[in-house]
Every structure is written in C-alpha cells, then in structure tokens.
Write an enzyme that holds these catalytic residues in place. Structure first.
Site, PDB file in Angstrom:
ATOM      1  N   GLY A 194       0.824  -1.203   0.000  1.00 28.89           N
ATOM      2  CA  GLY A 194       0.000   0.000   0.000  1.00 28.89           C
ATOM      3  C   GLY A 194       0.853   1.245   0.000  1.00 28.89           C
ATOM      4  O   GLY A 194       1.950   1.268   0.564  1.00 28.89           O
ATOM      5  N   MET A 218       0.701   9.482   3.543  1.00 31.12           N
ATOM      6  CA  MET A 218       1.484   9.471   4.768  1.00 31.12           C
ATOM      7  C   MET A 218       2.701   8.565   4.688  1.00 31.12           C
ATOM      8  O   MET A 218       3.624   8.692   5.496  1.00 31.12           O
ATOM      9  CB  MET A 218       0.611   9.038   5.940  1.00 31.12           C
ATOM     10  CG  MET A 218      -0.530   9.979   6.239  1.00 31.12           C
ATOM     11  SD  MET A 218      -1.434   9.456   7.704  1.00 31.12           S
ATOM     12  CE  MET A 218      -0.171   9.702   8.955  1.00 31.12           C
ATOM     13  N   VAL A 257       3.211   1.068   3.061  1.00 30.23           N
ATOM     14  CA  VAL A 257       2.969  -0.088   3.920  1.00 30.23           C
ATOM     15  C   VAL A 257       3.565  -1.320   3.246  1.00 30.23           C
ATOM     16  O   VAL A 257       3.291  -1.588   2.076  1.00 30.23           O
ATOM     17  CB  VAL A 257       1.466  -0.304   4.177  1.00 30.23           C
ATOM     18  CG1 VAL A 257       1.245  -1.532   5.054  1.00 30.23           C
ATOM     19  CG2 VAL A 257       0.851   0.923   4.830  1.00 30.23           C
ATOM     20  N   ASP A 296     -10.313  10.195  10.810  1.00 28.68           N
ATOM     21  CA  ASP A 296     -10.184   9.918   9.379  1.00 28.68           C
ATOM     22  C   ASP A 296     -10.921   8.632   9.011  1.00 28.68           C
ATOM     23  O   ASP A 296     -10.381   7.763   8.341  1.00 28.68           O
ATOM     24  CB  ASP A 296      -8.709   9.823   8.988  1.00 28.68           C
ATOM     25  CG  ASP A 296      -8.488   9.997   7.481  1.00 28.68           C
ATOM     26  OD1 ASP A 296      -9.408  10.520   6.813  1.00 28.68           O
ATOM     27  OD2 ASP A 296      -7.418   9.610   6.984  1.00 28.68           O
TER      28      ASP A 296
END
Length: 566
Positions: A23, A27, A30, A139
C-alpha cells in the site's frame, strides 16, 4: 518518500526485512515485512520523510500510537510497536488478509443493505471502544476499513487519531481527515468532538448503500455542501433502499453535532431497524458468520516468499442475495491489501467474548451451531476473582504486581491512561501478572454519594464473564478522560452509563444486566473494604499504589515497568 518513490522491497529496515509493498498513500508506504527478531510477519508502515522530520507530527504519532495500543477491541487493528529507525518513523501492525472497503465498492458497486449495515456495525464497535478510551479517529473513510473474505471488518490508521486527553497539535490537526467524510465543525473554529467520527461513519454508510459519497465535486464545493447543503436521501438515489434509511442518514449527518446519535452503536442499531424484517435477519447472519469463522493461527516463524496466508473458511449457509440487482462499477487495478492477522483477531473474538454481542440489540434468525472452542493451554492468561480484587495473568509470569486505584481519584486516571497499554502487553506476553484492586473511599466526594461502589460493582459484573482481556479493557475504560467523574462534580455516572461503557468494550448482556440491576453492590462493598485492608497492610493509604511483591513501585519513573520485567 512520496508517491513516485521507488519500492524498497527486498531491503532491510532495522530488524525488518521488507518483503512486499502492499500500500502507498500520502502518509507513507505499507510493506509486508518479516520481523527477524520476533520471527513473525507484520504490516510495517513507513512514514514519509516529510512527516518523519516534522516535530509536530512526530509528537502526534508518539501519542496516538500509544492511544491506539490501549484499544483492545477485535475490530481495531492491533499495533505491535512503533518508533524511529535512522530518522524514519514506523508503525508495526499485525497483518490481515483483506481488501479495503473503497476497493470493494469500486469492484462490486453499492453493497446490499444488510451487508452495509453489518460492516458499519463492526466499525461502530471499534469507534465506540476508542471513544470510551478518550480517543477519536478523525479519518474514518472506506480506505481505512478493511474487510476479510468472511466480512470481518477492521478500522485502521489510528496513528493519526487525536486523543481527546491531549493538548491539540493544531499545526497538523487542520489537515487530518478526508473531505468527503469530514463533519461541518471540522471546517470551522468549533471544537470537534468524537461525534465527528459518527458523522464520518454515517457518510460511509451512505456510500455503502448508494455507491457514492454524500457530496461530490471539487474541494470547495464539498466543504460548502457539508456546511450548508441539505442532507441527501439515499432512498432517492438507489431504487430499493428503504425510506427509513433517510432518517438514519439525516440524524447521523446532522449539521449540529448535538443532534447526531450519541454513540456509533446507536447509529448502527437505527440502521438495522431501518432494514426490512427479512434483511434484519440477513444482517444478523452476516455478523454471525464473520464472528464465528474458524481459522488456524498463522505461524510465527519466517515464511518463505510466495507463501499465502490461510483464507477464511466460508460460511455454509450464506444469506440470499439482496435485490434489486445493480451493475457493478468498473474493476479497479488496485491490489487487495494484506494487513493485520484476521486469524488471531477472530480467535480472540471467539475465546475472549470481545466480538459483537449478537443477542443485543439485534435479533438472531436461528440458533448458533458453531463448535465450542478448544480448551486454553495450561499457561494461558486467565482471570480469577479474589476476595479483594481480580487476578489477570499467566501462571508462568515471573512477576506479579498489585495495582490499587479508586474510580474517582484523578491521579489514578492519569496512571491508567499512561500505562494500561504497556501493562496489557506485558500480561499478554506472560511477562507480568496483575492483581487489580478497586477501592471506594471517595464515595462521599461523588454526586450520588456511591459512585465508586457502583463502579467497583460494575467491574465485578464484567469479571463474571471470566475474560481477562475484557476485564482489563473495562478497568481501563473506567478511567478514560471522557468518562471518569471528578471529585465534588455536579454529576457523576449512572448505572446505565456504566452498563453502556461495558457494552462498548464487548461485555455480554448478562454483565450489562448485572450492572443495571445493582446486584453486585454488596459484593463490591465487601471487596473494596478488603482491598483497603490489603493496601493498609503495605503501610499505604492513597491511590494509585503499585506493589511488586517486595517493595513499593515508583511509577513516577517512566521506565518502572521496563525495569520490572527486565
């Protein structure tokens, strides 16, 4: 690191061997990674260079990772560890085999209402547990909801949540969130409370039902719509959606936070009630299927490349498809995300009773026929009710400590909020056992003059379920900054509020009824008195107080627990 950065697959990051990029977002990245020290496969989130070098974000992440670590709810992705290596921040999470809800909606189109309600119910359970612990997510969106093959749902990315107990870090706070799901107060100077999460979850429910967010357009138009535009009615967007959902969405997305549902559980119960009778049974069946799916626990040893995790066992009696049919949206090229170990979470939900309480508030369409879980190993973490408290730990734990607290005592709240997560981890790792003691010497300082005794009684009602994780979670929740009453306050907590707190952490109806009835008040008084006598035996009279078996523990030293367990 940015959206164009090269993958670091095959490289080493501290003790982690980065196996596969699964991913990438704003931010950071992953990876499926191998922890070579603990010999396990994890999901490792590497924060971007920009965020890693931002002192405000660094402070936020340290605080929020600790907050997330305190949450013991099966629909919250567990965090193993977090920190910094060579100037880059990281979060180590358990790995799951699942797909995010956004990708699911792109592939399949709108969900059948029973399935949408079942998924939202599970995420609502995670959020209610977070809110009880003093945290907000900030979020909530489909990209942060992972769904396994058996429809077990997880809420991820609590790393950017804002703990309501902490001072705001406003430099970054204004940018946290996604416009399609942000409550109106998030765009103003108004203080955003946990009800902003309820608004966001309602937006997710709307999208699950219709296939699109409530408001669409450019950033300015979406912001303006959240603030001023009429709340859309899902029944007018997609044929076949019950009109009753219009009222559910209208309340959950109310412009005024005080007009929204009080809890996510209230939202999901209303959504369930909006379903047709047959679909209510289908929603319950989906929940049952997701909670009782049986999976082998993944091996903790390194896995060779190409090895696949076990898939969830399909439920034999799937619910009939919901109509009317709809054309699926174009298939996305995005790959499913491998995340947190669903097997472990499902086993915890089965053995510990932390899953959805299907008996309340939803009806079951038939008897449960799942086989009983196997007996726990001899060294398993267990719960024992004592004459002055509750023991939680394994028989092989080398150290046992006594922890004394009083439900109203402000320093007790600070102590629990600071160390509960680390204590729970040490207990789970069988490094520590704990004798929890609750006293009631501040009853006269409560508005009802008996709050502390009622809180102690509630804790023993929960202990009656014989679930160590559930008890520790409820014990900690009593001291949440948004729940713990203050001395000489104008009000305190009612039995109904104590019962709701127990429900948010996964207590069964028997424990909830016990709390509401006050049946354990006499037991609580006796055990609190015994706990006071035990405390006096250590030549102490105040709380919090910690005894390690031979001496008083200086819990003001942040390293006290690390020193204790070596």
């Amino acid at each position: 690191m940015d959206g164009t950065a090269e993958s670091r697959e095959g490289t080493q990051f501290g003790p982690y061997r980065l196996r596969r990029l699964v991913g990438r977002g704003g931010m950071g990245d992953v990876y499926e990674a191998e922890d070579t020290v603990r010999e396990r496969i994890v999901a490792l989130k590497l924060m971007s260079e920009t965020l890693s070098s931002d002192p405000v974000f660094r402070t936020r992440m340290q605080r929020e990772a600790r907050t997330a670590g305190r949450l013991q709810e099966p629909h919250v992705v567990p965090i193993h560890d977090f920190g910094e290596i060579d100037g880059q921040l990281y979060v180590d999470m358990r790995l799951i085999n699942g797909v995010d809800l956004a990708a699911m909606l792109r592939r399949q189109g709108p969900l059948a209402p029973p399935r949408a309600v079942a998924i939202v119910r599970q995420i609502g359970s995670a959020l209610d547990a977070a809110h009880a612990a003093g945290a907000t997510h900030r979020d909530v969106k489909p990209e942060n909801i992972l769904v396994s093959a058996d429809d077990f749902a997880y809420l991820v990315d609590f790393g950017i949540a804002s703990a309501t107990t902490d001072e705001k870090l406003t430099q970054l706070g204004n940018t946290v969130g996604t416009l399609y799901y942000m409550a109106p107060e998030r765009f103003s100077e108004s203080h955003a409370t946990y009800r902003a999460d309820i608004y966001a979850l309602t937006c997710v429910l709307y999208e699950c039902l219709t296939g699109s967010p409530p408001y669409q357009g450019d950033q300015l138009s979406v912001m303006g719509a959240h603030i001023n535009q009429a709340i859309p009615r899902p029944s007018t967007v997609r044929p076949g959606i019950p009109v009753a959902f219009d009222a559910v969405i209208a309340r959950g997305m109310a412009k005024n936070p005080e007009d929204r549902y009080v809890t996510c559980g209230d939202l999901s119960a209303a959504a369930h009630a909006a379903l047709a009778t047959a679909d209510q049974d289908r929603a319950t069946d989906i929940l049952r299927r997701s909670q009782v799916a049986k999976l082998p626990v993944p091996s903790t040893h390194p896995v060779s490349p190409g090895t696949r995790w076990p898939q969830p066992t399909p439920w034999a009696g799937g619910a009939p498809p919901w109509g009317p049919p709809s054309s699926p949206l174009p298939r996305s090229a995005r790959q499913p995300w491998l995340w947190v170990g669903v097997a472990v979470a499902v086993v915890v939900a089965l053995a510990g009773g932390l899953g959805i309480a299907l008996a309340h508030p939803w009806r079951s369409s038939g008897p449960r026929t799942s086989a009983p879980p196997p007996p726990p190993p001899a060294d398993a973490v267990e719960l024992r009710v004592l004459n002055d408290g509750v023991f939680v730990g394994s028989s092989v734990a080398p150290t046992t400590i006594d922890i004394f607290n009083e439900p109203i005592c402000p320093p007790c709240g600070s102590f629990i909020r600071s160390y509960a997560s680390d204590i729970d981890t040490a207990v789970a790792d069988k490094q520590l056992a704990v004798r929890y003691h609750l006293l009631n010497f501040l009853d006269d300082q409560s508005h009802s003059k008996n709050y502390s005794t009622r809180a102690v009684a509630a804790s023993y009602c929960v202990a009656g379920q014989n679930d160590p994780k559930l008890y520790a979670s409820f014990y900690s929740a009593l001291f949440g900054s948004d729940f713990q009453p203050q001395e000489n306050a104008a009000s305190d907590r009612t039995d109904a509020e104590l019962a709701h707190l127990a429900q948010t952490v996964g207590a069964e109806p028997t424990a909830i009824s016990c709390i509401k009835s006050g049946a354990d008040l006499g037991t609580a008084q006796t055990k609190a008195t015994n706990a006071s006598e035990t405390l006096a035996g250590f030549n102490a009279s105040g709380t919090p107080f910690v005894w390690d078996g031979s001496m008083v523990v200086n819990y003001q030293d942040p390293s006290w627990l690390a020193r204790l367990i070596g």
